[in-house]
Write a protein that holds these residues in place. Structure first.
Motif, PDB file in Angstrom:
ATOM      1  N   UNK A  11       3.453  -9.165  28.020  1.00  0.00           N
ATOM      2  CA  UNK A  11       3.527  -8.947  28.964  1.00  0.00           C
ATOM      3  C   UNK A  11       2.197  -8.559  29.187  1.00  0.00           C
ATOM      4  N   UNK A  12       1.453  -8.704  28.868  1.00  0.00           N
ATOM      5  CA  UNK A  12       0.025  -8.366  29.311  1.00  0.00           C
ATOM      6  C   UNK A  12      -0.082 -10.010  29.859  1.00  0.00           C
ATOM      7  N   UNK A  13       0.518 -11.088  28.766  1.00  0.00           N
ATOM      8  CA  UNK A  13      -0.393 -12.337  28.901  1.00  0.00           C
ATOM      9  C   UNK A  13       0.511 -12.318  30.769  1.00  0.00           C
ATOM     10  N   UNK A  14       1.910 -11.943  30.467  1.00  0.00           N
ATOM     11  CA  UNK A  14       2.221 -12.871  31.581  1.00  0.00           C
ATOM     12  C   UNK A  14       2.168 -12.040  32.950  1.00  0.00           C
ATOM     13  N   UNK A  15       1.527 -11.059  32.587  1.00  0.00           N
ATOM     14  CA  UNK A  15       1.006 -10.000  33.778  1.00  0.00           C
ATOM     15  C   UNK A  15      -0.303 -10.510  34.348  1.00  0.00           C
ATOM     16  N   UNK A  16      -1.425 -11.308  33.318  1.00  0.00           N
ATOM     17  CA  UNK A  16      -2.381 -12.417  33.938  1.00  0.00           C
ATOM     18  C   UNK A  16      -2.392 -13.304  34.422  1.00  0.00           C
ATOM     19  N   UNK A  17      -1.341 -13.663  33.606  1.00  0.00           N
ATOM     20  CA  UNK A  17      -0.724 -15.152  34.322  1.00  0.00           C
ATOM     21  C   UNK A  17      -0.374 -14.905  36.364  1.00  0.00           C
ATOM     22  N   UNK A  18       0.289 -14.152  36.240  1.00  0.00           N
ATOM     23  CA  UNK A  18       1.263 -13.190  37.420  1.00  0.00           C
ATOM     24  C   UNK A  18       2.561 -11.766  37.130  1.00  0.00           C
ATOM     25  N   UNK A  19       1.661 -10.978  37.800  1.00  0.00           N
ATOM     26  CA  UNK A  19       1.519 -10.000  37.835  1.00  0.00           C
ATOM     27  C   UNK A  19       3.721  -9.775  38.442  1.00  0.00           C
ATOM     28  N   UNK A  20       3.930 -10.739  39.141  1.00  0.00           N
ATOM     29  CA  UNK A  20       5.843 -10.218  39.556  1.00  0.00           C
ATOM     30  C   UNK A  20       6.423 -11.427  38.229  1.00  0.00           C
ATOM     31  N   UNK A  21       5.852 -12.266  37.900  1.00  0.00           N
ATOM     32  CA  UNK A  21       6.490 -12.589  36.832  1.00  0.00           C
ATOM     33  C   UNK A  21       6.912 -11.452  35.621  1.00  0.00           C
ATOM     34  N   UNK A  22       5.392 -10.841  35.081  1.00  0.00           N
ATOM     35  CA  UNK A  22       5.750  -9.944  34.267  1.00  0.00           C
ATOM     36  C   UNK A  22       6.720  -9.105  34.817  1.00  0.00           C
ATOM     37  N   UNK A  23       6.783  -8.584  36.038  1.00  0.00           N
ATOM     38  CA  UNK A  23       8.169  -7.543  36.353  1.00  0.00           C
ATOM     39  C   UNK A  23       9.261  -8.809  36.071  1.00  0.00           C
ATOM     40  N   UNK A  24       9.514  -9.338  36.271  1.00  0.00           N
ATOM     41  CA  UNK A  24      10.884 -10.088  36.123  1.00  0.00           C
ATOM     42  C   UNK A  24      11.451 -10.149  35.204  1.00  0.00           C
ATOM     43  N   UNK A  25      10.466 -10.265  34.341  1.00  0.00           N
ATOM     44  CA  UNK A  25      10.261 -10.611  32.535  1.00  0.00           C
ATOM     45  C   UNK A  25      10.997  -9.266  32.031  1.00  0.00           C
ATOM     46  N   UNK A  26       9.497  -8.610  32.027  1.00  0.00           N
ATOM     47  CA  UNK A  26       9.706  -7.274  30.987  1.00  0.00           C
ATOM     48  C   UNK A  26      10.140  -5.858  31.633  1.00  0.00           C
ATOM     49  N   UNK A  27      10.215  -5.865  33.558  1.00  0.00           N
ATOM     50  CA  UNK A  27      11.255  -5.296  33.340  1.00  0.00           C
ATOM     51  C   UNK A  27      12.417  -4.830  33.877  1.00  0.00           C
TER      52      UNK A  27
END
Length: 102
Positions: A11-27
């Motif tokens: 999730x941290x890796x995804x957030x560093x790449x794109x916070x929106x992508x992180x939310x879509x994947x992990x939330x």
């Protein structure tokens, strides 16, 4: 601390790449595979199987579980190399990612 309360390193890796992508994947639990993610999945298949081997003073471990309750994180390292040294083994994580380091 319960393991459900820990933040996945992915999730941290995804957030560093794109916070929106992180939310879509992990939330939202949404995922759409692309050519790049499919290539990454295939490349990770070997690293995702736990194994250990030793060659020329280097012990290599794959799919190594990681957790730190104090930092609130958990994850699995693709590959960790343990190099022999004067003070014992020293760990070096090996990450398989394309693009610039994050």
């Amino acid at each position: 601390m319960e393991t459900d309360d820990l933040i996945p390193l992915s999730a941290l890796q995804h957030y560093l790449y794109c916070p929106r992508q992180c939310a879509l994947i992990h939330v939202e639990q949404l995922w759409a595979e692309s050519r790049h993610t499919a290539e990454g999945r295939v490349l990770h298949e070997r690293a995702d199987k736990p194994r250990a081997e030793r060659r020329r003073g280097v012990r290599t471990t794959t799919a190594m579980p990681l957790a730190h309750a104090g930092l609130g994180i958990t994850g699995i390292a693709d590959v960790v190399e343990f190099h022999d040294g004067p003070e014992g083994e020293q760990a070096f994580p090996v990450e398989y990612k394309r693009g610039r380091p994050k």
